[in-house]
Design a protein around this motif. Structure first.
Motif, PDB file in Angstrom:
ATOM      1  N   GLY A 156      47.809  43.911  43.943  1.00  0.00           N
ATOM      2  CA  GLY A 156      47.108  42.780  43.378  1.00  0.00           C
ATOM      3  C   GLY A 156      45.613  42.906  43.580  1.00  0.00           C
ATOM      4  N   GLU A 157      44.888  42.001  42.928  1.00  0.00           N
ATOM      5  CA  GLU A 157      43.428  41.988  43.024  1.00  0.00           C
ATOM      6  C   GLU A 157      42.997  40.845  43.935  1.00  0.00           C
ATOM      7  OE1 GLU A 157      39.478  41.243  40.275  1.00  0.00           O
ATOM      8  OE2 GLU A 157      41.435  41.323  39.320  1.00  0.00           O
ATOM      9  N   VAL A 158      42.091  41.156  44.861  1.00  0.00           N
ATOM     10  CA  VAL A 158      41.570  40.138  45.765  1.00  0.00           C
ATOM     11  C   VAL A 158      40.667  39.198  44.976  1.00  0.00           C
ATOM     12  CG1 VAL A 158      40.172  39.695  47.815  1.00  0.00           C
ATOM     13  CG2 VAL A 158      41.715  41.669  47.766  1.00  0.00           C
ATOM     14  N   ILE A 159      41.010  37.914  44.991  1.00  0.00           N
ATOM     15  CA  ILE A 159      40.274  36.890  44.241  1.00  0.00           C
ATOM     16  C   ILE A 159      39.390  36.064  45.166  1.00  0.00           C
ATOM     17  CG2 ILE A 159      40.553  34.839  42.776  1.00  0.00           C
ATOM     18  CD1 ILE A 159      41.357  37.482  41.453  1.00  0.00           C
ATOM     19  N   GLY A 160      39.828  35.856  46.412  1.00  0.00           N
ATOM     20  CA  GLY A 160      39.057  35.045  47.346  1.00  0.00           C
ATOM     21  C   GLY A 160      39.377  35.398  48.783  1.00  0.00           C
ATOM     22  N   LEU A 161      38.436  35.065  49.681  1.00  0.00           N
ATOM     23  CA  LEU A 161      38.564  35.389  51.095  1.00  0.00           C
ATOM     24  C   LEU A 161      38.175  34.199  51.951  1.00  0.00           C
ATOM     25  CD1 LEU A 161      36.492  38.697  51.048  1.00  0.00           C
ATOM     26  CD2 LEU A 161      38.961  38.555  51.103  1.00  0.00           C
TER      27      LEU A 161
END
Length: 94
Positions: free
Chosen positions: A38-43
């Motif tokens: 998956g793609e990291v969208i937020g941290l």
């Protein structure tokens, strides 16, 4: 929708795990696969330290990551599937 990710958690947009054969045929993900990407969208801010600060995150927004199936919390925002995991549950950055 507005959201805030806390501590060492990562919001990941699930991507379809597919393979393409040498003939160009798209093969769907086999259910026996043990990982997903998956793609990291937020941290969040990072892992809280006893000193009161935070350990910085290793992953960054936009990174493609691999995680084991069966971990994290599945959520749906605006008809898009996401998963929230702790940073230390991420296997690798691709």
């Amino acid at each position: 929708m507005n959201y805030q990710i806390i501590n060492d958690r990562v919001l990941i947009k699930k991507t379809e795990n597919t393979k393409t054969s040498s003939f160009g045929i798209i093969i769907s993900n086999d259910s026996s696969e043990k990982t997903m990407t998956g793609e990291v969208i937020g941290l969040g801010e990072g892992k809280p330290l006893e000193s009161g600060g935070f350990r910085p995150m290793t992953v960054q927004v936009g990174d493609t990551v691999m995680i084991p199936k069966g971990i994290g919390i599945d959520i749906k925002i605006d008809d898009t599937d996401y998963i929230v995991v702790r940073e230390d549950e991420i296997l690798l950055i691709m």
